[in-house]
Design an enzyme around this catalytic site. Structure first.
Site, PDB file in Angstrom:
ATOM      1  N   GLU A 182       8.000 -22.076   7.735  1.00 37.77           N
ATOM      2  CA  GLU A 182       8.236 -21.210   8.885  1.00 37.77           C
ATOM      3  C   GLU A 182       9.120 -21.865   9.925  1.00 37.77           C
ATOM      4  O   GLU A 182       9.590 -21.193  10.853  1.00 37.77           O
ATOM      5  CB  GLU A 182       6.907 -20.804   9.524  1.00 37.77           C
ATOM      6  CG  GLU A 182       6.172 -21.938  10.222  1.00 37.77           C
ATOM      7  CD  GLU A 182       4.913 -21.428  10.921  1.00 37.77           C
ATOM      8  OE1 GLU A 182       4.918 -21.429  12.166  1.00 37.77           O
ATOM      9  OE2 GLU A 182       3.954 -21.052  10.235  1.00 37.77           O
ATOM     10  N   GLU A 186       0.810  -1.214   0.000  1.00 36.55           N
ATOM     11  CA  GLU A 186       0.000   0.000   0.000  1.00 36.55           C
ATOM     12  C   GLU A 186       0.845   1.267   0.000  1.00 36.55           C
ATOM     13  O   GLU A 186       0.339   2.358  -0.291  1.00 36.55           O
ATOM     14  CB  GLU A 186      -0.926   0.015   1.223  1.00 36.55           C
ATOM     15  CG  GLU A 186      -2.030  -1.027   1.200  1.00 36.55           C
ATOM     16  CD  GLU A 186      -3.087  -0.727   0.141  1.00 36.55           C
ATOM     17  OE1 GLU A 186      -3.126   0.405  -0.351  1.00 36.55           O
ATOM     18  OE2 GLU A 186      -3.862  -1.640  -0.189  1.00 36.55           O
TER      19      GLU A 186
END
Length: 331
Positions: A120, A89
């Site tokens: 992960e 953004e």
């Protein structure tokens, strides 16, 4: 290994059972939603308590940006996706390059849409991903992990710290292991989730709020706003073109026709258009004035001895302002 992990999770408040939702499986829909809403109200106060640490992180990020360095987010699962959301953004909102705020997620781009099992759990992968983007000592690395124990994030923070980067840990547990791996620890502890261990809920909301604060405050500190107007927004679609026109009109008080006339002279650059209108300078002179003020519009105007008084929120909400801007500008 499994026994050790079970013991670790037992120490985390985000993994505890919520005493307020023990009967949630028996409740009607409206009562379930009430429970969720009640739990969500706990998040802002927890974030507020971390403002001193968030402030330290913002100051470090601003210094990195001023030196041409980057802010780098890294996380797994929901935490990684939230980092991506904040990073992508920034270019349209603040008119910055796509490499200024970078987000890494364990498992790569595929993990944005589908869980990449095991990614992960690798300490090495975190460091490797940072090496692959050419991490430098001037960059700031923010490791995001609701549990605070994600190996991918720990490995990344360790590598970044060894390289000399400022490191930040963002977790929702006071007992977060990543806190010990970072220079700055931001730990908004929001307590047990309404569904045990579903950290995309309150923990995810807290992380999103903090990430919003990190980039928004940093961009404001870089001169990306004029008062509270988003003057470096990129006009890349019809909505943003209309928003840009509205910003210029609100900042200067001119009518739509005049705003469009000046915007057309500067490739729809709202900040430059406002500078030209309020100062009376031509484009080249306005660009020089802004550059001398390091991009701070208000500072550039003050240097010229000018007073500014943008429209108040009440004035900008008047029907005549909406009509002048075009209704599409307000959505």
């Amino acid at each position: 290994m499994n026994q050790k992990l079970i013991q670790e999770l037992a120490l985390l408040t985000s993994e505890a059972r919520n005493p307020d939702t023990q009967d949630i499986d028996l409740l009607p829909t409206e009562d379930i939603l009430g429970k969720i809403n009640d739990a969500d109200r706990e998040v802002p106060p927890a974030v507020y308590r971390e403002i001193p640490h968030i402030s330290r992180a913002v100051d470090a990020i601003v210094e990195a940006f001023k030196s041409g360095a980057r802010l780098i987010y890294m996380g797994a699962g929901t935490s990684g996706r939230l980092g991506i959301l904040d990073a992508v953004e920034c270019p349209p909102t603040y008119g910055v390059g796509e490499d200024m705020v970078v987000a890494l997620i364990a498992g790569g781009s595929e993990a944005v849409y589908r869980a990449q099992e095991g990614a992960e759990d690798s300490f090495e992968l975190g460091g490797e991903d940072l090496k692959n983007i050419g991490l430098t000592p001037q960059d700031v690395v923010v490791g995001i992990a609701a549990s605070g124990r994600t190996p991918y994030v720990i490995g990344g923070l360790r590598y970044a710290r060894q390289l000399g980067c400022v490191t930040v840990a963002l977790s929702c547990n006071r007992a977060a292991a990543i806190a010990a791996e970072a220079d700055i620890a931001i730990l908004p502890e929001v307590g047990p989730e309404i569904l045990t261990g579903s950290t995309r809920m309150k923990a995810g909301t807290a992380q999103k709020l903090v990430l919003n604060m990190l980039t928004t405050a940093s961009m404001i500190r870089l001169g990306k706003s004029f008062y509270n107007l988003m003057v470096d927004v990129k006009a890349t679609n019809e909505k943003l073109v209309s928003r840009t026109r509205r910003i210029v009109m609100e900042a200067t008080g001119v009518e739509l026709q005049e705003a469009d006339r000046v915007l057309s002279q500067c490739e729809h650059n709202a900040k430059l258009a406002i500078m030209m209108i309020l100062s009376g300078l031509d484009r080249r002179e306005a660009e020089i004035a802004l550059r001398n003020a390091n991009g701070f519009l208000r500072r550039a105007l003050q240097t010229l001895g000018m007073k500014t008084s943008p429209a108040t929120p009440a004035e900008s909400a008047k029907p005549e302002v909406r009509e002048r801007c075009g209704e599409e500008a307000v959505y």
